[in-house]
Design a protein around this motif. Structure first.
Motif, PDB file in Angstrom:
ATOM      1  N   ASN A 112     -14.962  15.305  24.406  1.00 52.11           N
ATOM      2  CA  ASN A 112     -14.390  14.586  23.214  1.00 52.11           C
ATOM      3  C   ASN A 112     -13.415  13.527  23.500  1.00 52.11           C
ATOM      4  N   SER A 113     -12.624  13.129  22.410  1.00 46.45           N
ATOM      5  CA  SER A 113     -11.514  12.135  22.417  1.00 46.45           C
ATOM      6  C   SER A 113     -10.538  12.369  23.336  1.00 46.45           C
ATOM      7  N   THR A 114     -10.445  13.537  23.921  1.00 44.75           N
ATOM      8  CA  THR A 114      -9.186  13.723  24.715  1.00 44.75           C
ATOM      9  C   THR A 114      -9.479  14.378  26.224  1.00 44.75           C
ATOM     10  N   VAL A 115     -10.595  15.145  26.170  1.00 44.45           N
ATOM     11  CA  VAL A 115     -10.946  15.482  27.607  1.00 44.45           C
ATOM     12  C   VAL A 115     -12.479  15.518  27.740  1.00 44.45           C
TER      13      VAL A 115
HETATM   14  C1  LIG Z   1     -11.345  18.585  22.855  1.00 46.55           C
HETATM   15  O1  LIG Z   1     -12.021  19.574  23.647  1.00 46.55           O
HETATM   16  C2  LIG Z   1     -10.814  20.424  24.120  1.00 46.55           C
HETATM   17  C3  LIG Z   1     -11.398  21.463  25.025  1.00 46.55           C
HETATM   18  O2  LIG Z   1     -12.733  21.598  24.669  1.00 46.55           O
HETATM   19  C4  LIG Z   1     -10.094  21.002  22.822  1.00 46.55           C
HETATM   20  O3  LIG Z   1      -9.287  21.840  23.417  1.00 46.55           O
HETATM   21  C5  LIG Z   1      -9.631  19.947  22.134  1.00 46.55           C
HETATM   22  O4  LIG Z   1      -9.070  20.641  20.918  1.00 46.55           O
HETATM   23  C6  LIG Z   1     -10.597  18.925  21.732  1.00 46.55           C
HETATM   24  N1  LIG Z   1      -9.917  17.872  20.852  1.00 46.55           N
HETATM   25  C7  LIG Z   1     -10.268  17.273  20.003  1.00 46.55           C
HETATM   26  C8  LIG Z   1      -9.528  16.206  19.569  1.00 46.55           C
HETATM   27  O5  LIG Z   1     -11.235  17.660  19.330  1.00 46.55           O
END
Ligand SMILES: *[C@@H]1O[C@H](CO)[C@@H](O)[C@H](O)[C@H]1NC(C)=O
Ligand SMILES: Cc1cc2nc3c(=O)[nH]c(=O)nc-3n(C[C@H](O)[C@H](O)[C@H](O)COP(=O)(O)OP(=O)(O)OC[C@H]3O[C@@H](n4cnc5c(N)ncnc54)[C@H](O)[C@@H]3O)c2cc1C
Ligand SMILES: NC(=O)c1ccc[n+]([C@@H]2O[C@H](COP(=O)([O-])OP(=O)(O)OC[C@H]3O[C@@H](n4cnc5c(N)ncnc54)[C@H](OP(=O)(O)O)[C@@H]3O)[C@@H](O)[C@H]2O)c1
Ligand SMILES: *[C@@H]1O[C@H](CO)[C@@H](O)[C@H](O)[C@H]1NC(C)=O
Ligand SMILES: *[C@@H]1O[C@H](CO)[C@@H](O)[C@H](O)[C@H]1NC(C)=O
Length: 520
Positions: free
Chosen positions: A143-146
């Motif tokens: 996603n946008s962070t990992v």
């Molecule tokens: C992105 O994925 C991670 C791991 O699956 C999760 O912890 C996080 O909340 C997600 N972030 C967003 C912005 O969806």
């Protein structure tokens, strides 16, 4: 007892480890790879770098493919036997690594290929490069962070396909790969009458045009070269191109003796070429298109990363309209929020630029910001800077979506070596402003990334091209090249050479021996 210190170190080295993929080993990819490896070792500890190249050798479009395939298959390169650089080779180099001594100022294509091969061997890059590996698809899983990049890679020799994970992706696939075909009115009728349309990416041998009546379409560098290639072979040659008044972005090459200038084509109906000014030609049997290339990056598009669009480009999604990849910070960093900032970079999208210096600056930008993501300003700030640049382009009367990644030739607000410095300096200055002055690749205080001799000779680039051509014509290529390049070895030698040739040319122009050339 467990060795805690060892364990901590091992864990640390795992957490700092980054996997970085580079796609393409032409000038762009080679520069990016060299820039990554120029980082101090402690900044790139535990990095795994893999550079993929689909062809059998490095060098990109400078690696020949002498027999072009027939359409619709697209050649791997537009290179033809007579191709040489259309500017002085010292302006194509990466910093402090010149071409070999006594290389003719306009270098033959094999000298450019050798330069790329020499760069690879001199800087120990080969062990990172996987030749005959085509990246079929790159997709962001996350996603946008990992998340991570998933690359589908096919190895030609073993005919195997594997799926590989990377944290960062540097795309350097080249921009001169997909021929641009204008949508001519009456095109089908033209083809039905047995007449030809061929893009210059297929051009190899001018004798193929013997006895033909040809319209060369497009007034860019390829158009200028195609016209001069087939003059003396084709029966008649017309050159359909914009004047500088009609299209300020066109380089404005001088007319070529024996070639008749024409405006753009309005129709091919009935097998007759009709031009915008109403004139028409029925004798023409061949259109040689030098209409440029569409900016497409299929491996990103198939991975859902880069959408191809026709109309307006959305604010957030990474798209290409065939000319412009948007939104990118300084033509380099993806600002698409569906993957984290600093995971996707582009090197070499820029047109009309001093190749090596630009590519290397883009590589340094990627290298340092991958090593330390905190160097990247927040996405909003980078996006605002992109929009500010686009507003400037608009203010100068150009549509940013059409203007695309043109940087150079001295037109446009942020282009060339203007009053505000060159593009590549602005990119390096971004790093300097964040405390990296004097680090590898980043100049000390009071010095610019682009050395003064480059700025000076870049300003005379077109004059040097015309001067060299004229000199060769007058004295014979061998004698002319010997006269000027004998004993020239260093960058300083070539800087002096370029100054002397410019002065010689100024003298010629003052004496009226040469028609003054319209400056681009
Ligand atoms: C992105 O994925 C991670 C791991 O699956 C999760 O912890 C996080 O909340 C997600 N972030 C967003 C912005 O969806
Ligand atoms: C006819 C012509 C003449 C030119 N002459 C000059 C000149 O005189 N001076 C100058 O400065 N510039 C010139 N240029 C501009 C030229 O584009 C740059 O100088 C530079 O060589 C481009 O390097 P690149 O690495 O960006 O692209 P390329 O040289 O095209 O290299 C890209 C590489 O990526 C590989 N690749 C692409 N996709 C994949 C994939 N999915 N998987 C694996 N590998 C992939 C390709 O096989 C290729 O080797 C010329 C361009 C053209 C078309
Ligand atoms: N070393 C050499 O000798 C050499 C030779 C060839 C190319 N190159 C390099 O290769 C790269 C690509 O150059 P290029 O010339 O192929 O592409 P280009 O720079 O994109 O030029 C194509 C030109 O054709 C125009 N055009 C498009 N459609 C047209 C139409 N229907 N009628 C008339 N004109 C039309 C374009 O105008 P718009 O796009 O504004 O519509 C543009 O000016 C450049 O980096 C160049 O320096 C170097
Ligand atoms: C260039 O410099 C001028 C004057 O300092 C400034 O107003 C302008 O915004 C600068 N342009 C760019 C692209 O930085
Ligand atoms: C650096 O570049 C700027 C902008 O082009 C120029 O004004 C300045 O003189 C250059 N400095 C040096 C030391 O070359």
């Amino acid at each position: 007892m467990v060795n805690l210190r060892f364990l901590t170190a091992a864990l640390l080295s795992v957490t700092v480890s980054k996997r970085i993929a580079i796609v393409g080993m032409g000038a762009g990819g080679i520069s990016a790879l060299k820039a990554l490896l120029a980082l101090p070792e402690e900044m790139r500890e535990g990095w795994e770098i893999v550079a993929f190249e689909q062809r059998e050798e490095v060098g990109g479009l400078w690696l020949p493919q002498m027999d072009a395939p027939s359409p619709p298959e697209i050649p791997e390169t537009p290179l033809y036997p007579d191709l040489r650089t259309n500017g002085p080779h010292p302006l194509m180099t990466i910093p402090h690594f010149p071409f070999p001594p006594e290389t003719p100022l306009l270098a033959p294509h094999d000298a450019v290929l050798r330069y790329h091969q020499d760069t690879v061997s001199r800087f120990g890059l080969a062990r990172y490069i996987r030749l005959q590996h085509v990246v079929l698809c790159a997709a962001w899983v996350g996603n946008s962070t990992v998340g991570h990049w998933n690359l589908l890679v096919e190895e030609h020799r073993r005919a195997t396909t594997s799926s590989l994970r990377f944290d960062h992706l540097i795309a350097a696939p080249g921009v001169n790969r997909t021929p641009r075909y204008p949508d001519f009115d009456g095109r089908v009728e033209w083809l039905v009458t047995g007449k030809t349309i061929i893009h210059c990416i297929y051009f190899r041998d001018p004798r193929a045009f013997s006895g033909r009546n040809v319209v060369v379409v497009g007034g860019g560098p390829s158009g200028w070269d195609m016209v001069r290639q087939i003059v003396g072979h084709a029966r008649t040659i017309y050159w359909s191109r914009d004047t500088k008044e009609e299209n300020p972005l066109s380089p404005g090459w001088p007319s070529v003796p024996g070639v008749l200038d024409k405006p753009r084509i309005s129709s091919l109906a009935g097998g007759i070429v009709t031009f915008k000014d109403g004139s028409s030609l029925s004798c023409v049997d061949t259109l040689l298109l030098a209409t440029g290339y569409d900016l497409r990056i299929p491996f990103l598009t198939s991975g859902g990363v880069l959408a191809e669009v026709d109309g307006p480009q959305p604010a957030d999604e990474l798209t290409t309209n065939g000319r412009y990849v948007h939104p990118l910070y300084e033509h380099t960093l993806s600002l698409d929020p569906t993957h984290p900032l600093g995971t996707l970079y582009f090197v070499g999208l820029i047109l009309y630029n001093p190749t090596g210096m630009c590519d290397y600056a883009q590589g340094l930008f990627a290298a340092y910001t991958i090593a330390d993501p905190r160097l990247l300003a927040p996405r909003d700030e980078l996006y605002a800077s992109l929009k500010a640049r686009e507003r400037q382009i608009l203010a100068e009367g150009f549509d940013p979506a059409h203007y695309g990644h043109k940087v150079g030739y001295g037109y446009g607000p942020t282009s060339g070596h203007g009053a505000n410095g060159s593009f590549e300096d602005l990119l390096v200055d971004y790093l300097r402003a964040r405390g990296l002055t004097g680090r590898p690749g980043i100049p000390m205080e009071g010095m610019n990334y682009t050395e003064p001799w480059r700025v000076e000779s870049w300003g005379h680039g077109l004059d040097l091209l015309f001067a060299w051509n004229a000199g060769e014509e007058r004295e014979g290529a061998r004698a002319w090249n010997m006269r000027w390049t004998r004993g020239r070895r260093t960058e300083a030698d070539y800087a002096a050479l370029m100054r002397e040739v410019s002065e010689w040319w100024d003298g010629e122009k003052a004496r009226g021996g040469e028609t003054p050339v319209e400056e681009a």
